[in-house]
Design an enzyme around this catalytic site. Structure first.
Site, short mmCIF file in Angstrom:
data_model
loop_
_atom_site.label_atom_id
_atom_site.label_comp_id
_atom_site.label_asym_id
_atom_site.label_seq_id
_atom_site.Cartn_x
_atom_site.Cartn_y
_atom_site.Cartn_z
N HIS A 15 0.73 -1.14 -0.01
CA HIS A 15 0.00 0.02 -0.02
C HIS A 15 0.74 1.35 0.04
O HIS A 15 0.39 2.35 -0.10
CB HIS A 15 -0.91 0.18 1.37
CG HIS A 15 -0.10 0.28 2.57
ND1 HIS A 15 0.73 -0.63 2.94
CD2 HIS A 15 -0.18 1.45 3.23
CE1 HIS A 15 1.03 0.04 4.20
NE2 HIS A 15 0.66 1.17 4.21
C1 UD1 Z 1 -2.30 5.43 5.62
C2 UD1 Z 1 -0.94 5.99 6.51
C3 UD1 Z 1 0.09 4.90 6.38
C4 UD1 Z 1 -0.06 3.66 7.01
C5 UD1 Z 1 -1.52 3.18 6.35
C6 UD1 Z 1 -2.06 1.89 7.01
C7 UD1 Z 1 -0.52 8.51 6.16
C8 UD1 Z 1 -0.05 9.65 5.26
N1 UD1 Z 1 -0.48 7.18 5.59
O1 UD1 Z 1 -1.97 5.46 4.51
O2 UD1 Z 1 1.18 5.44 7.02
O3 UD1 Z 1 0.78 2.83 6.68
O4 UD1 Z 1 -2.59 4.24 6.48
O5 UD1 Z 1 -3.19 1.42 6.12
O6 UD1 Z 1 -1.44 8.86 6.97
N2 UD1 Z 1 -9.36 4.63 1.68
C9 UD1 Z 1 -10.60 3.90 1.51
N3 UD1 Z 1 -11.41 3.74 3.07
C10 UD1 Z 1 -10.51 3.76 3.88
C11 UD1 Z 1 -9.33 4.47 3.97
C12 UD1 Z 1 -8.81 4.96 2.76
O7 UD1 Z 1 -11.14 3.70 0.65
O8 UD1 Z 1 -11.16 3.53 5.07
C13 UD1 Z 1 -8.68 4.87 0.40
C14 UD1 Z 1 -9.22 6.25 -0.23
O9 UD1 Z 1 -9.09 6.24 -1.62
C15 UD1 Z 1 -7.87 6.77 0.23
C16 UD1 Z 1 -6.73 6.02 0.18
O10 UD1 Z 1 -7.10 4.69 0.63
O11 UD1 Z 1 -7.50 7.97 -0.46
C17 UD1 Z 1 -5.75 6.57 1.01
O12 UD1 Z 1 -5.88 6.36 2.30
P1 UD1 Z 1 -4.76 7.42 3.48
O13 UD1 Z 1 -5.62 7.28 4.84
O14 UD1 Z 1 -4.61 8.72 2.77
O15 UD1 Z 1 -3.66 6.85 3.52
P2 UD1 Z 1 -3.30 5.25 3.51
O16 UD1 Z 1 -2.57 4.89 2.11
O17 UD1 Z 1 -4.36 4.40 4.08
#
Ligand code: UD1
Length: 353
Positions: free
Chosen positions: A202
């Site tokens: 991820h």
């Molecule tokens: C975040 C953390 C990362 C951690 C990871 C664990 C930051 C910068 N990154 O990354 O350090 O290792 O979480 O999972 O804080 N999305 C969904 N549903 C959700 C959450 C996210 O669909 O419940 C999708 C959305 O398209 C979103 C993308 O995942 O834009 C990324 O989510 P985000 O929280 O920005 O970062 P992670 O990649 O999850």
């Protein structure tokens, strides 16, 4: 009056880390838990509370996804309000996500002492959002709870020596607490083959760009066994965006809860991952770990020969499959002894009361 702590969580790994610490805190302090809502899908958030035996957070800010600035800014505003309302003696943050940064920054600006669990970790790669978050959080924290001696050294190298405690890794306690429920039978619904590699990916550096994502898919396709990958929503979104398909030998699973994920890893012939948390969890459940990164914050695991860094190199991954032994439980426990959650609480009380 018991110490009053406001805890900030928001992303999947933070629910895992907070579970054992909240349990240890319960007898010694009052805790008000704010969920920023950075992760919001049931599979990424709610399911974890139940599995980890956690109370539902006292407040959910419902911030959701967004650019770094939009997401962090929304958290800052919500957290500042919550901190003003609750008036805690200290604010507790975990790890290195945008929720960590927002919690630490909001508290520091209100002159509320910040406690950082998982302080001092460094990848020395500032292009990682997590590296920026953890450096910033450490530099505004008053109590720095380090999981490893390397983390303590990293802080010293940046001039941070006061309020630093070596407490161990709270994820170890989280794993030990649920081990009796980790069982291959949980995975029956997926119809997995008897021998497979488990995988997760991820990190933006691996999955956001079409070229790097293709390299990763090529690596999975070249593995000598099927690869069962628990797909993070970020990764699925990138697959869709770039019009890519999973290789035929890959079994794409939805995001898994904590117990299913640990079960998937434990029953596998090895884990391929770019997750820091799973790198440790894999070793704790007795599965060797091939790290899909060029560097790691958990350098001890590589130095001890328990995990191998392969980046996105298929050749290195295949070599690791051939040569990496199953982790020796004694060697794992030497790096990751249990008891960090209680040590965190002792350090917090020692420093703040
Ligand atoms: C975040 C953390 C990362 C951690 C990871 C664990 C930051 C910068 N990154 O990354 O350090 O290792 O979480 O999972 O804080 N999305 C969904 N549903 C959700 C959450 C996210 O669909 O419940 C999708 C959305 O398209 C979103 C993308 O995942 O834009 C990324 O989510 P985000 O929280 O920005 O970062 P992670 O990649 O999850």
């Amino acid at each position: 009056m018991p110490l009053s702590i406001l805890t900030v969580v928001g992303a999947r790994p933070q629910f895992i880390k907070a579970a054992p610490v909240s349990r240890a805190l319960a007898a010694k302090a009052t805790e008000f838990v704010v969920n920023t809502g950075q992760h919001y899908d049931d599979a990424m958030a709610t399911r974890f509370f139940a599995e980890l035996g956690m109370e539902t957070p006292d407040l959910d800010l419902g911030v959701g996804s967004g650019s770094h600035a939009a997401q962090t800014a929304a958290m800052l505003i919500g957290l500042e309000d919550a901190m003003n309302e609750v008036g805690p003696d200290a604010v507790l943050v975990y790890g290195d996500t945008n929720s960590t940064l927002a919690g630490a920054l909001a508290a520091a600006k209100l002159n509320i002492p910040v406690i950082h669990v998982e302080a001092g970790l460094r990848s020395f790669r500032r292009t990682m959002p997590e590296e920026v978050n953890r450096v910033m959080a450490d530099h505004v924290s008053e109590v720095l709870l380090c999981p490893t001696a390397t983390a303590v050294d990293n802080l010293a190298a940046e001039g941070i020596r006061n309020g630093v405690f070596l407490v161990g890794d709270v994820m170890v306690d989280a794993v030990h607490n649920v081990l009796p429920s980790v069982d291959a039978g949980r995975l029956e619904r997926f119809g997995l083959p008897s021998r497979y590699f488990a995988a997760t990916a991820h990190r933006p550096v691996n999955v956001d760009d079409a070229g790097t994502l293709r390299e990763l898919l090529g690596l999975f396709a070249a593995m000598p066994l099927p690869v069962a990958i628990a797909v993070h929503p970020r990764t699925q979104a990138a697959m869709d965006r770039h019009g890519l398909d999973w290789p035929e030998t890959t079994i794409a699973l939805p995001p898994l809860g904590y117990l299913d994920m640990l079960s998937l890893v434990r029953s596998s012939q090895g884990l391929l991952t770019d997750s820091g948390g799973l790198q440790k969890e894999s070793l704790l459940v007795g599965t060797r770990c091939i790290v899909l990164r060029d560097e790691t914050e958990w350098v001890e695991t590589v130095d001890a020969g328990l995990a191998t860094l392969v980046g996105r190199s298929t050749d290195k991954a295949l070599a690791a499959v051939d040569s990496l032994p199953a982790p020796d439980p004694g060697a794992v426990e030497a790096i990751f002894p249990p008891g960090a959650a209680v040590a965190c609480v002792d350090a917090i009380l020692e420093h703040l009361t």
